[in-house]
Design a protein around this motif. Structure first.
Motif, PDB file in Angstrom:
ATOM      1  N   ASP A  50       8.971  14.644  31.208  1.00  6.62           N
ATOM      2  CA  ASP A  50       9.167  13.806  32.391  1.00  6.62           C
ATOM      3  C   ASP A  50       9.670  14.609  33.596  1.00  6.62           C
ATOM      4  OD1 ASP A  50       8.344  11.604  31.001  1.00  6.62           O
ATOM      5  OD2 ASP A  50      10.373  11.068  30.335  1.00  6.62           O
ATOM      6  N   HIS A  51      10.025  15.867  33.373  1.00  2.96           N
ATOM      7  CA  HIS A  51      10.569  16.683  34.464  1.00  2.96           C
ATOM      8  C   HIS A  51       9.696  17.887  34.802  1.00  2.96           C
ATOM      9  CE1 HIS A  51      14.160  14.277  34.258  1.00  2.96           C
ATOM     10  NE2 HIS A  51      14.091  14.404  32.953  1.00  2.96           N
ATOM     11  N   ILE A  52       8.842  18.304  33.850  1.00  2.00           N
ATOM     12  CA  ILE A  52       7.968  19.457  34.102  1.00  2.00           C
ATOM     13  C   ILE A  52       6.518  18.990  33.947  1.00  2.00           C
ATOM     14  CG2 ILE A  52       7.304  21.761  33.299  1.00  2.00           C
ATOM     15  CD1 ILE A  52      10.190  22.136  32.330  1.00  2.00           C
ATOM     16  N   PRO A  53       5.724  19.036  35.023  1.00  2.00           N
ATOM     17  CA  PRO A  53       4.335  18.597  34.894  1.00  2.00           C
ATOM     18  C   PRO A  53       3.572  19.455  33.877  1.00  2.00           C
ATOM     19  CG  PRO A  53       4.926  19.006  37.205  1.00  2.00           C
ATOM     20  CD  PRO A  53       6.055  19.503  36.368  1.00  2.00           C
ATOM     21  N   ALA A  54       2.612  18.840  33.155  1.00  2.00           N
ATOM     22  CA  ALA A  54       1.858  19.553  32.109  1.00  2.00           C
ATOM     23  C   ALA A  54       1.205  20.816  32.663  1.00  2.00           C
ATOM     24  CB  ALA A  54       0.805  18.621  31.516  1.00  2.00           C
ATOM     25  N   ILE A  55       0.787  20.760  33.918  1.00  2.98           N
ATOM     26  CA  ILE A  55       0.092  21.920  34.509  1.00  2.98           C
ATOM     27  C   ILE A  55       1.043  23.129  34.658  1.00  2.98           C
ATOM     28  CG2 ILE A  55       0.504  21.350  36.954  1.00  2.98           C
ATOM     29  CD1 ILE A  55      -2.490  22.028  37.400  1.00  2.98           C
ATOM     30  N   GLU A  56       2.355  22.858  34.707  1.00  5.10           N
ATOM     31  CA  GLU A  56       3.324  23.961  34.870  1.00  5.10           C
ATOM     32  C   GLU A  56       3.829  24.519  33.536  1.00  5.10           C
ATOM     33  OE1 GLU A  56       6.561  22.945  37.477  1.00  5.10           O
ATOM     34  OE2 GLU A  56       5.215  22.217  39.033  1.00  5.10           O
ATOM     35  N   TRP A  57       3.657  23.770  32.457  1.00 11.25           N
ATOM     36  CA  TRP A  57       4.233  24.197  31.175  1.00 11.25           C
ATOM     37  C   TRP A  57       3.739  25.577  30.717  1.00 11.25           C
ATOM     38  CZ3 TRP A  57       8.447  23.832  28.786  1.00 11.25           C
ATOM     39  CH2 TRP A  57       8.563  24.131  27.430  1.00 11.25           C
ATOM     40  N   PRO A  58       2.438  25.921  30.939  1.00  5.78           N
ATOM     41  CA  PRO A  58       1.988  27.270  30.539  1.00  5.78           C
ATOM     42  C   PRO A  58       2.775  28.404  31.198  1.00  5.78           C
ATOM     43  CG  PRO A  58       0.105  25.856  30.921  1.00  5.78           C
ATOM     44  CD  PRO A  58       1.315  25.082  31.391  1.00  5.78           C
ATOM     45  N   VAL A  59       3.443  28.127  32.320  1.00  8.95           N
ATOM     46  CA  VAL A  59       4.275  29.162  32.951  1.00  8.95           C
ATOM     47  C   VAL A  59       5.623  29.254  32.229  1.00  8.95           C
ATOM     48  CG1 VAL A  59       5.424  29.862  35.105  1.00  8.95           C
ATOM     49  CG2 VAL A  59       3.177  28.732  35.187  1.00  8.95           C
ATOM     50  N   PHE A  60       6.186  28.102  31.857  1.00  8.25           N
ATOM     51  CA  PHE A  60       7.505  28.071  31.204  1.00  8.25           C
ATOM     52  C   PHE A  60       7.423  28.476  29.723  1.00  8.25           C
ATOM     53  CE2 PHE A  60       8.093  25.187  34.774  1.00  8.25           C
ATOM     54  CZ  PHE A  60       9.382  25.434  35.184  1.00  8.25           C
ATOM     55  N   ALA A  61       6.372  27.989  29.042  1.00  8.23           N
ATOM     56  CA  ALA A  61       6.321  28.094  27.574  1.00  8.23           C
ATOM     57  C   ALA A  61       6.454  29.527  27.036  1.00  8.23           C
ATOM     58  CB  ALA A  61       5.042  27.442  27.058  1.00  8.23           C
ATOM     59  N   PRO A  62       5.766  30.545  27.619  1.00  8.96           N
ATOM     60  CA  PRO A  62       5.917  31.899  27.059  1.00  8.96           C
ATOM     61  C   PRO A  62       7.364  32.400  27.106  1.00  8.96           C
ATOM     62  CG  PRO A  62       3.997  31.785  28.493  1.00  8.96           C
ATOM     63  CD  PRO A  62       4.751  30.509  28.691  1.00  8.96           C
ATOM     64  N   TYR A  63       8.096  32.037  28.171  1.00 10.40           N
ATOM     65  CA  TYR A  63       9.513  32.433  28.253  1.00 10.40           C
ATOM     66  C   TYR A  63      10.337  31.701  27.188  1.00 10.40           C
ATOM     67  CZ  TYR A  63       8.760  34.918  32.621  1.00 10.40           C
ATOM     68  OH  TYR A  63       8.331  35.827  33.564  1.00 10.40           O
ATOM     69  N   VAL A  64      10.100  30.402  27.069  1.00 10.48           N
ATOM     70  CA  VAL A  64      10.845  29.611  26.080  1.00 10.48           C
ATOM     71  C   VAL A  64      10.600  30.173  24.676  1.00 10.48           C
ATOM     72  CG1 VAL A  64      10.907  27.335  24.962  1.00 10.48           C
ATOM     73  CG2 VAL A  64      10.870  27.495  27.468  1.00 10.48           C
ATOM     74  N   HIS A  65       9.342  30.473  24.391  1.00 16.32           N
ATOM     75  CA  HIS A  65       8.962  30.998  23.071  1.00 16.32           C
ATOM     76  C   HIS A  65       9.637  32.353  22.823  1.00 16.32           C
ATOM     77  CE1 HIS A  65       6.045  32.772  20.117  1.00 16.32           C
ATOM     78  NE2 HIS A  65       6.201  31.565  19.606  1.00 16.32           N
ATOM     79  N   ALA A  66       9.544  33.240  23.822  1.00 19.28           N
ATOM     80  CA  ALA A  66      10.106  34.593  23.669  1.00 19.28           C
ATOM     81  C   ALA A  66      11.630  34.540  23.528  1.00 19.28           C
ATOM     82  CB  ALA A  66       9.709  35.447  24.864  1.00 19.28           C
ATOM     83  N   ILE A  67      12.286  33.706  24.335  1.00 18.20           N
ATOM     84  CA  ILE A  67      13.754  33.622  24.288  1.00 18.20           C
ATOM     85  C   ILE A  67      14.203  33.092  22.919  1.00 18.20           C
ATOM     86  CG2 ILE A  67      15.740  32.324  25.215  1.00 18.20           C
ATOM     87  CD1 ILE A  67      14.289  32.513  27.990  1.00 18.20           C
ATOM     88  N   ASN A  68      13.540  32.064  22.426  1.00 21.46           N
ATOM     89  CA  ASN A  68      13.952  31.508  21.129  1.00 21.46           C
ATOM     90  C   ASN A  68      13.740  32.500  19.986  1.00 21.46           C
ATOM     91  OD1 ASN A  68      14.987  29.070  22.025  1.00 21.46           O
ATOM     92  ND2 ASN A  68      12.980  28.110  22.111  1.00 21.46           N
ATOM     93  N   ARG A  69      12.688  33.347  20.120  1.00 16.19           N
ATOM     94  CA  ARG A  69      12.466  34.359  19.071  1.00 16.19           C
ATOM     95  C   ARG A  69      13.509  35.479  19.187  1.00 16.19           C
ATOM     96  NH1 ARG A  69       9.882  39.009  18.707  1.00 16.19           N
ATOM     97  NH2 ARG A  69       8.795  38.933  20.701  1.00 16.19           N
ATOM     98  N   LEU A  70      13.719  35.953  20.422  1.00 18.80           N
ATOM     99  CA  LEU A  70      14.640  37.089  20.618  1.00 18.80           C
ATOM    100  C   LEU A  70      16.091  36.749  20.300  1.00 18.80           C
ATOM    101  CD1 LEU A  70      13.692  39.201  23.730  1.00 18.80           C
ATOM    102  CD2 LEU A  70      13.277  39.595  21.330  1.00 18.80           C
ATOM    103  N   LYS A  71      16.498  35.516  20.564  1.00 17.91           N
ATOM    104  CA  LYS A  71      17.918  35.198  20.299  1.00 17.91           C
ATOM    105  C   LYS A  71      18.182  35.248  18.795  1.00 17.91           C
ATOM    106  CE  LYS A  71      17.870  30.167  20.344  1.00 17.91           C
ATOM    107  NZ  LYS A  71      18.100  28.949  21.075  1.00 17.91           N
TER     108      LYS A  71
END
Ligand code: SF4
Length: 359
Positions: A50-71
């Protein structure tokens, strides 16, 4: 040793290895939006859709994925303040809350590294309460107008001018200021801390409005300082009354860092955690949170059915923390928060006195 040496100079002089030397190199991950990244972050996107449009998620998702793996790889825990943006608050953090909750809970988790998504005084408080852990802040410049309104030297001058008057300091201050303090307080326990003291006059610093709000609830004489939060000082009573006039059913909930005239027209006042609990328990139909704007978005995601009205006052310091900077923190082990041990020991005492009083 020169008393004016900075913590950085002391560390350099003692050749303490950097966090990167202690924890070792790690490669910067690829940041592509692959089908695997899409699949593995799908459940996280559901929390912020409800806060991030679907079209923008491909920009956020790689960071979210990488951060969760690296932590996990680093053995790190991510603490996020209630004012962090939804993609940080809901997608990469392990512990969320107000500054004191974050610092206290960080001590209960089995992690050597804390990444503090908040402002500098919060990272310092985490370090004070978890001195054996490595505390990183993704942007060392994430400051705070309230914290920066006063220095340790200012408090020393106040004590000389007001001999025998106990000093209660808000946790939104540097370790240097806490070290000059008798006891710390938060916005939720400030009144109880003031009432617990024997003296009839109390220095309640540095937030002038918090002190004025406490003064209205106690018979003690409250002395204060002219520090303000640049987010909360912008709200006015007239602005809130206009919302009430437009819809008398709206519930207005304010943070005590606001001017007393603003708190006067609120239906409830409390710390960020107090405000969140109020919305979760009372489930008002329509609510306006008189505080930093991202918090409404974060609570909204967890309280379906509640309509939020958002006069958007953002904290520019909190917004310095971003997903790319969090990733850099984990890859390069930066920026490490250190406190001169002579300051840390005294500052910790002031925080611990408050925590023990709560027990
Ligand atoms: S919201 Fe106010 S008190 Fe909190 S970090 Fe920003 S300026 Fe400081």
């Amino acid at each position: 040793m020169n008393m004016l040496q900075t913590a950085k100079e002391i560390r350099t002089a003692q050749s303490v290895p950097s966090a990167l030397e202690r924890f070792g190199d790690i490669d910067m991950p690829d940041l592509e939006y692959t089908p695997a990244v899409a699949r593995e972050t799908e459940h996280l996107y559901a929390r912020v859709k409800d806060h991030i449009p679907a079209i923008e998620w491909p920009v956020f998702a790689p960071y979210v994925h990488a951060i969760n793996r690296l932590k996990k790889e680093r053995g790190a825990v991510i603490l996020a303040h209630n004012y962090q943006t939804p993609e940080i608050f809901h997608c990469v953090s392990d512990i969320v809350g107000d500054s004191l909750q974050l610092a206290r809970e960080a001590g209960t988790v089995d992690a050597e590294i804390i990444v503090q998504c908040g402002v500098h005084f919060m990272a310092e408080t985490s370090k004070l309460l978890n001195p054996e852990k490595t505390v990183l802040i993704p942007d060392m410049k994430a400051g705070c107008s309230l914290s920066e309104s006063i220095t340790g030297a200012d408090v020393r001058r106040l004590k000389v001018a007001n001999p025998g008057v106990p000093v209660v300091t808000y946790v939104n201050t540097s370790a240097d200021v806490k070290a000059e303090t008798d006891i710390c307080c938060t916005s939720s326990n400030a009144l109880a801390i003031v009432e617990s003291l024997e003296e009839d006059t109390v220095l309640c610093i540095p937030d002038e409005y918090l002190a004025m709000n406490i003064a209205k609830q106690t018979s003690k004489k409250i002395l204060t300082w002219k520090g303000h939060c640049e987010v909360h000082e912008r709200f006015t009573a007239d602005e809130l009354l206009a919302y009430k006039e437009a819809d008398p059913n709206i519930q207005i909930i304010g943070h005590p860092e606001c001017h007393p005239d603003v708190i006067e027209v609120c239906d409830f006042s409390g710390s960020t955690s107090g405000m969140i609990n109020y919305v979760k328990e009372e489930r008002p139909q329509k609510v306006l949170l008189v505080t930093e704007c991202s918090m409404a978005s974060n609570v909204e995601a967890e309280t379906p059915g509640v309509e939020f009205v958002k006069p958007c006052n953002l904290c520019p310091h909190m917004k310095r923390i971003t997903l790319p900077k969090i990733l850099d923190s984990l890859v390069f082990m930066k920026e490490e928060v250190t406190i001169d041990p002579r300051i840390a020991d005294r500052a910790r005492l002031a925080v611990e006195r408050m925590v023990n009083l709560g027990k």
